[in-house]
Design a protein around this motif. Structure first.
Motif, PDB file in Angstrom:
ATOM      1  N   THR A  45       0.861  -1.177   0.000  1.00 14.34           N
ATOM      2  CA  THR A  45       0.000   0.000   0.000  1.00 14.34           C
ATOM      3  C   THR A  45       0.897   1.227   0.000  1.00 14.34           C
ATOM      4  OG1 THR A  45      -1.985   0.985   0.972  1.00 14.34           O
ATOM      5  CG2 THR A  45      -0.235   0.317   2.512  1.00 14.34           C
ATOM      6  N   THR A  46       0.296   2.380  -0.030  1.00 16.86           N
ATOM      7  CA  THR A  46       1.070   3.609   0.111  1.00 16.86           C
ATOM      8  C   THR A  46       0.744   4.231   1.458  1.00 16.86           C
ATOM      9  OG1 THR A  46      -0.619   4.827  -1.114  1.00 16.86           O
ATOM     10  CG2 THR A  46       1.308   4.087  -2.352  1.00 16.86           C
ATOM     11  N   LYS A  47       1.749   4.845   2.055  1.00 17.77           N
ATOM     12  CA  LYS A  47       1.608   5.474   3.366  1.00 17.77           C
ATOM     13  C   LYS A  47       2.124   6.906   3.269  1.00 17.77           C
ATOM     14  CE  LYS A  47       2.627   2.648   6.940  1.00 17.77           C
ATOM     15  NZ  LYS A  47       1.300   2.460   7.435  1.00 17.77           N
ATOM     16  N   TRP A  48       1.813   7.695   4.246  1.00 17.79           N
ATOM     17  CA  TRP A  48       2.324   9.052   4.429  1.00 17.79           C
ATOM     18  C   TRP A  48       2.031   9.969   3.240  1.00 17.79           C
ATOM     19  CZ3 TRP A  48       7.168   6.238   6.337  1.00 17.79           C
ATOM     20  CH2 TRP A  48       6.951   5.793   7.630  1.00 17.79           C
ATOM     21  N   HIS A  49       0.770  10.019   2.902  1.00 18.89           N
ATOM     22  CA  HIS A  49       0.328  10.956   1.874  1.00 18.89           C
ATOM     23  C   HIS A  49       0.373  12.365   2.468  1.00 18.89           C
ATOM     24  CE1 HIS A  49      -1.528   7.772  -0.729  1.00 18.89           C
ATOM     25  NE2 HIS A  49      -1.294   7.119   0.406  1.00 18.89           N
ATOM     26  N   LYS A  50       0.958  13.289   1.749  1.00 27.55           N
ATOM     27  CA  LYS A  50       1.027  14.680   2.201  1.00 27.55           C
ATOM     28  C   LYS A  50       1.131  15.570   0.976  1.00 27.55           C
ATOM     29  CE  LYS A  50       5.962  14.157   3.141  1.00 27.55           C
ATOM     30  NZ  LYS A  50       7.015  14.253   4.131  1.00 27.55           N
ATOM     31  N   PRO A  51       0.976  16.886   1.132  1.00 24.36           N
ATOM     32  CA  PRO A  51       0.998  17.757  -0.053  1.00 24.36           C
ATOM     33  C   PRO A  51       2.247  17.594  -0.935  1.00 24.36           C
ATOM     34  CG  PRO A  51       0.194  18.975   1.828  1.00 24.36           C
ATOM     35  CD  PRO A  51       0.656  17.633   2.343  1.00 24.36           C
ATOM     36  N   SER A  52       3.396  17.393  -0.329  1.00 23.05           N
ATOM     37  CA  SER A  52       4.607  17.234  -1.138  1.00 23.05           C
ATOM     38  C   SER A  52       4.709  15.841  -1.764  1.00 23.05           C
ATOM     39  CB  SER A  52       5.850  17.514  -0.295  1.00 23.05           C
ATOM     40  OG  SER A  52       5.941  16.577   0.760  1.00 23.05           O
ATOM     41  N   GLN A  53       3.922  14.883  -1.252  1.00 31.21           N
ATOM     42  CA  GLN A  53       3.887  13.514  -1.782  1.00 31.21           C
ATOM     43  C   GLN A  53       2.440  13.027  -1.779  1.00 31.21           C
ATOM     44  OE1 GLN A  53       6.516  11.632   1.061  1.00 31.21           O
ATOM     45  NE2 GLN A  53       8.152  11.571  -0.453  1.00 31.21           N
TER      46      GLN A  53
END
Length: 142
Positions: A45-53
């Motif tokens: 899965t993907t983790k740590w979604h944030k504006p820069s990523q």
């Protein structure tokens, strides 16, 4: 782990693949294929979604171990991280891996950066992915 969570994790990884630079695409797809070949029961899965990523960071793990690998698309390279990297032989070359997985006193994460397809050493990656079967992971997969 429900089939919906597995499907969502695979969708998140595919979205991340679709968002990497074109010159990184074949590298991330090949690394993903190696991980899945060696660990057919891997969860991702993907983790740590944030504006820069906004697409997050891909993580791979086994339900009974936790997260084992991560991948990044940097400006000039693809990074492949190993949560228990200091326990691998040989150790991946890059020690700069800040994150909660480095709180263990028994091992630290390490990574390798791959600048282009000619630097993708499948034999070495295969060795590390295989060794990881016997190493600790980080956190729990829920």
């Amino acid at each position: 782990m429900t089939q919906d969570k597995i499907n969502k994790g695979n969708e998140n990884i595919q979205a991340w693949f679709n968002g990497v630079k074109p010159e990184h695409s074949s590298i991330v797809i090949r690394v993903d294929a190696l991980i899945r070949e060696i660990h057919p029961d891997i969860f991702c899965t993907t983790k740590w979604h944030k504006p820069s990523q906004p697409l997050g960071i891909p993580f791979y793990g086994l339900l009974d171990k936790g997260w084992m690998f991560a991948m990044w698309s940097f400006k000039d390279s693809v990074g492949v991280g190993f949560i228990a990297g200091t326990l691998l032989d040989p150790q991946p070359p890059i020690a700069k891996m800040a994150g909660p997985w480095n709180r263990s006193t028994e091992y630290k994460a390490r990574r390798i950066d791959i600048n282009n397809n000619s630097e993708l050493d499948e034999e070495l990656l295969r060795s590390w992915f295989t060794q990881a079967k016997n190493l600790p992971g980080w956190s729990k997969i829920k």
